[in-house]
Design an enzyme around this catalytic site. Structure first.
Site, mmCIF file in Angstrom:
data_model
loop_
_atom_site.group_PDB
_atom_site.id
_atom_site.type_symbol
_atom_site.label_atom_id
_atom_site.label_comp_id
_atom_site.label_asym_id
_atom_site.label_seq_id
_atom_site.Cartn_x
_atom_site.Cartn_y
_atom_site.Cartn_z
ATOM 1 N N HIS F 22 0.831 -1.205 0.000
ATOM 2 C CA HIS F 22 0.000 0.000 0.000
ATOM 3 C C HIS F 22 0.869 1.260 0.000
ATOM 4 O O HIS F 22 0.604 2.218 -0.716
ATOM 5 C CB HIS F 22 -0.910 0.023 1.238
ATOM 6 C CG HIS F 22 -1.892 -1.110 1.314
ATOM 7 N ND1 HIS F 22 -2.060 -1.872 2.440
ATOM 8 C CD2 HIS F 22 -2.755 -1.610 0.397
ATOM 9 C CE1 HIS F 22 -2.996 -2.788 2.222
ATOM 10 N NE2 HIS F 22 -3.430 -2.644 0.990
ATOM 11 N N LYS F 46 -16.993 -6.491 6.559
ATOM 12 C CA LYS F 46 -15.881 -7.398 6.261
ATOM 13 C C LYS F 46 -15.242 -7.960 7.522
ATOM 14 O O LYS F 46 -14.270 -8.702 7.442
ATOM 15 C CB LYS F 46 -14.805 -6.650 5.460
ATOM 16 C CG LYS F 46 -15.158 -6.415 4.009
ATOM 17 C CD LYS F 46 -13.930 -5.912 3.278
ATOM 18 C CE LYS F 46 -14.264 -5.483 1.849
ATOM 19 N NZ LYS F 46 -13.135 -4.795 1.216
ATOM 20 N N ARG F 98 -3.008 -6.140 -8.573
ATOM 21 C CA ARG F 98 -2.072 -7.193 -8.212
ATOM 22 C C ARG F 98 -2.163 -8.367 -9.141
ATOM 23 O O ARG F 98 -1.214 -8.798 -9.736
ATOM 24 C CB ARG F 98 -2.342 -7.677 -6.795
ATOM 25 C CG ARG F 98 -1.504 -6.966 -5.773
ATOM 26 C CD ARG F 98 -1.637 -7.665 -4.481
ATOM 27 N NE ARG F 98 -3.020 -8.130 -4.325
ATOM 28 C CZ ARG F 98 -3.832 -7.788 -3.354
ATOM 29 N NH1 ARG F 98 -3.417 -6.989 -2.425
ATOM 30 N NH2 ARG F 98 -5.056 -8.255 -3.291
ATOM 31 N N SER F 136 -3.009 -7.921 2.549
ATOM 32 C CA SER F 136 -3.289 -7.847 3.982
ATOM 33 C C SER F 136 -3.647 -9.228 4.526
ATOM 34 O O SER F 136 -3.257 -9.595 5.643
ATOM 35 C CB SER F 136 -4.442 -6.876 4.241
ATOM 36 O OG SER F 136 -4.054 -5.561 3.917
#
Lengths: 167, 167, 167, 167, 167, 167
Positions: F22, F46, F98, F136
């Site tokens: 990030h 989430k 990504r 993450s």
């Protein structure tokens, strides 16, 4: 050339439950490595349908009567796969490669493991065509909905589902 | 358990030209197999930039001074890879896995090879992260357009390009 | 509800050459449509290995002795598929869906065809698992390199290769 | 040629909630099949936002005033889709094909269904371009965060959200 | 905070021929950058249908009467894109992102360019949904087969095809 | 040409927790935009591991001592990203790209945001190669299993894990 050393590979997974695809991969792995350790991950965070012990037992039973060209053992583990690989002096981690979505996650994990266990290669093997689209998840879906999973899993797994779903 | 047999793997390719990604994969392969045969395909149909002999020579030179944990040989071949694998009594065919598009073609080839050479596993290895996006094609693009390919290929390949592009 | 109308589908391709995967798809298509037209594209721009006539003949021969639940015809065409679909009053265009790379190109073509032939649906069918990784390209690769393609293509195609490769 | 038989297709889903993309697919399906059964899965395990009854009702309402070239019915079901397909003597199962990730899961399911219901083809249709990137999940995300979903779903669904989110 | 510097972006391509998708991307790019350079690559190795000059002229004509929020120029180039980017002091290279297969090649190129031009970011923009599946290749296919490409390309390109295909 | 206006971009995410990937993207974003707003989503649905406040604090701390070529701010938000973008008069939304699976979801979101915030471009940037496979999720997996995440995350995140996992 260095003296011949036994090559050990670890085949890790949640195996919730073991399928014929996993068995096929174990067999393929023994064609390449001198010793193969099936490492059942506790995977508490994944909320598995079958308990840790059950999963270990099912895979142990499934391969107990099979003959492989090299030694196969089953272990349970909790924690980092890469740590287990270092501890066991593994040459490689075996991963089955089913499909594109697998592919990326596997890449991610392989690179992460490489950071910790530099000398351990991740080796991707392809299951037999018949099992390319088989997964533990789909097996559970079919079984829970009353479908027949014979032919997709070892007999011991079929029995385990019958018992579990009767409750 | 059967007597320990040497495990040989074939790493096939056109190697037009060999890149540092290929070298990285050769090294990784020698961590797993007792003998590794780099098989340079004639690939006449692909219209390679470098001649068959040149490609064999470049890869041979590139690895000649390197030390690997097991034996590495370079051979040229024309015809079916699976036939070569059977003839050489290979345990495995090594393939580098770079990206999703690779993935599918590799699956296709692996299944085709399995039809012919049933006992030969296709083993996919992941190159070092630095080479994940490197290919012979992009190296040629950069070199032909006057870019610097040092750091992407062995020195002998850099020289070969210089000579070829001077003409 | 409108009066029952016969549903016709077009299954287009270069068929260079027809494989068992194509045959499997033709059969599957006849389970759904009342009439199926196999449309062999001239595809001059693709430089096919087999001539237009040969390709039409091979597919015609391959299905001549087969029984399908509905009518199957073979036609050759040059020009836009969507124009053919409109001309034939087709309800649908059938496409085989093999893999991810296919997927995108097929989407592109389907959307293009929809611009021209608004009422013609593109219908994607999945070949039998055995043929999921089979393609005309890989069949040609194997045949040209002296491999056995029996089991992958209809007998007439195997013969055609033999003749062609003898020359 | 066999006597003309009516071709029935099942379009299964959780429809939590139905979107304009689903409606578009229903319409496309009726261009091909003589009868189309929208099968709303109970999907208790997926924790749907809307109750089983609500989901059935919303889709029934949404299509009640529409005219399709062939008959459309809505049913609810629990259990295996393949069993429903056999019971209904379906010729096909319709699936929308949105994107690559869909693609693989759909393949897996299609192969699994084929094991149980051999004569039922899985037919993939492409939604209109406008809905290619629409999903029930994203609709829920937008609605819950106070966004406007008009234009993405039938009016009845918009109302249902309003009611649900007021609570 | 540093003094405000004009941000220039390069949008490279073969543009054989320019499509409405390209035009859409140019417009989107001008929302972000202060200056946009459309860089037409000679791409001799790709055997383009339209000559270098024609391609530059078509794109220049296409945008000549349009108004963009920032300055747009067209240049031709031969050689390495990254060299051009450095020479022009570009902040970014713009790439359109259509589909998965694009994605990987773009990644490869972006990483290669980063090696040479460290300070130049590669910025991926998404075309309007209408053009997501449009490509120069499919435009050529449709035109050559006598299809109507109006609505897919600027008028000047339609005219160029008419002239070329008459010959 | 219109008068030069400051270009603001929003970089949204859950940042549970912020990783070096990030940070790398924030830096890259400041090469292009005059002002960059890191927008931490509450993402209550989430079930994040770190609280909203913690996530905002960690990212604020991580970048507090860094120097960027343009201004960077951190904000928390709940609700629709597109609404925030309109409110802030953003020129663009930045997304890291990504891998393939990302790609599709990002496309979906980008199109949805475009419906609401017509003038806001979604701009995809590529992280440094070292972080291409970092997420993450994988950081949390490694940390929870006792692995070392130093080198993958800013020091403040490493400390936060230590504290959290001690409990």
């Amino acid at each position: 050339m260095p003296k011949k050393i036994k090559k050990l590979a670890i085949y890790p997974g949640t195996f919730d439950p073991v399928t014929n695809g996993h068995i096929s991969l174990i067999e393929r792995g023994t064609h390449i490595f001198d010793e193969l350790v099936v490492a059942v991950s506790m995977s508490a965070g994944k909320n598995p349908m079958f308990a840790f012990d059950e999963r270990i037992k099912m895979i142990t039973d499934s391969i107990s009567k099979m003959k492989f060209p090299s030694e196969v053992r089953v272990v349970g583990f909790d924690g980092l796969l890469a740590d287990l690989a270092v501890e066991m002096k593994a040459s490689a981690i075996i991963r089955g490669l089913r499909a594109v979505s697998d592919f990326e996650y596997e890449f991610q994990m392989a690179l992460m493991n490489r950071r910790i266990a530099r000398d351990v290669e991740t080796v991707f093997l392809m299951p037999s065509l018949s099992w390319v689209y088989l997964s533990s998840t789909i097996v559970k879906d079919v079984a829970v909905n009353g479908g027949d999973i014979g032919g997709l899993v070892p007999p011991v797994v079929k029995k385990a589902f019958k018992k579990k779903l009767k409750k």
